[in-house]
Scaffold this active site. Structure first.
Site, PDB file in Angstrom:
ATOM      1  N   GLY A   9       0.836  -1.191   0.000  1.00 48.01           N
ATOM      2  CA  GLY A   9       0.000   0.000   0.000  1.00 48.01           C
ATOM      3  C   GLY A   9       0.872   1.242   0.000  1.00 48.01           C
ATOM      4  O   GLY A   9       1.994   1.229  -0.500  1.00 48.01           O
ATOM      5  N   CYS A  10       0.370   2.298   0.581  1.00 49.49           N
ATOM      6  CA  CYS A  10       1.092   3.573   0.619  1.00 49.49           C
ATOM      7  C   CYS A  10       2.451   3.387   1.294  1.00 49.49           C
ATOM      8  O   CYS A  10       2.535   2.867   2.409  1.00 49.49           O
ATOM      9  CB  CYS A  10       0.273   4.599   1.380  1.00 49.49           C
ATOM     10  SG  CYS A  10       1.139   6.156   1.639  1.00 49.49           S
TER      11      CYS A  10
END
Length: 178
Positions: A9-10
């Protein structure tokens, strides 16, 4: 020092959580797994470069093993989600392990097989596991983002809980401040 590269993810969130570990000397946000040379954040966000947001760690294997890193990595994100993590949607947010050598590749594949056999998750693990071809360091403003922006709403909502989870679940592996 050895290196490991993970996408969950981020990269701000993954970076902040993995920096908590004793033996992790450096965590660099960047991009991997794509087909575009020299990708920028803006280009990666389009989903057209093929790159994932990743972090690359430099770690001391005598202090923290690759298997420890895998355990923490699979705890701080949802490896069953395809091309997303929480509110972040797109192939750039996929779950991925980019192995630096054959040993890491084998360890990651075996780790996932163990998780699947133990039915740890309700859904199948979607984490891509492949050899690292090229790592591109992200722009300077992405490095140490959580440390520089601890009151940022996104960080407070998404990075802080990952840090808390590492501190609570992996107490014996967390860096002790002097």
């Amino acid at each position: 020092m050895e290196r490991a590269t993970f996408g969950g993810g981020c990269f701000w969130c993954v970076e902040a959580a993995l920096k908590e570990l004793e033996g992790v000397d450096e965590v660099t946000s960047g991009y991997a797994g794509g087909h575009t040379e020299g990708p920028t954040y803006e280009a990666v966000c389009t989903g057209e470069t093929g790159h994932a947001e990743v972090v690359q760690l430099a770690y001391d294997p005598d202090v923290v093993g690759y298997d420890d890193l895998l355990e923490v990595f699979f705890t701080i994100h949802d490896p069953t989600q395809v091309n997303r993590q929480g509110p972040d949607v797109g192939s750039q947010y996929r779950s991925a392990i980019y192995a630096h050598d054959g040993r890491q590749l084998e360890l990651a594949e075996a780790f996932v097989e163990e998780l699947e056999a133990a039915d740890v998750y309700d859904d199948p693990i979607a984490t891509e596991i492949e050899p690292l071809e090229t790592f591109y360091e992200a722009e300077a403003y992405h490095q140490d983002y959580f440390e520089k922006n601890p009151t940022d709403a996104y960080c407070r909502m998404h990075a802080a809980p990952k840090i808390d989870k590492v501190r609570e679940r992996f107490t014996e592996k967390v860096r002790v401040d002097d």
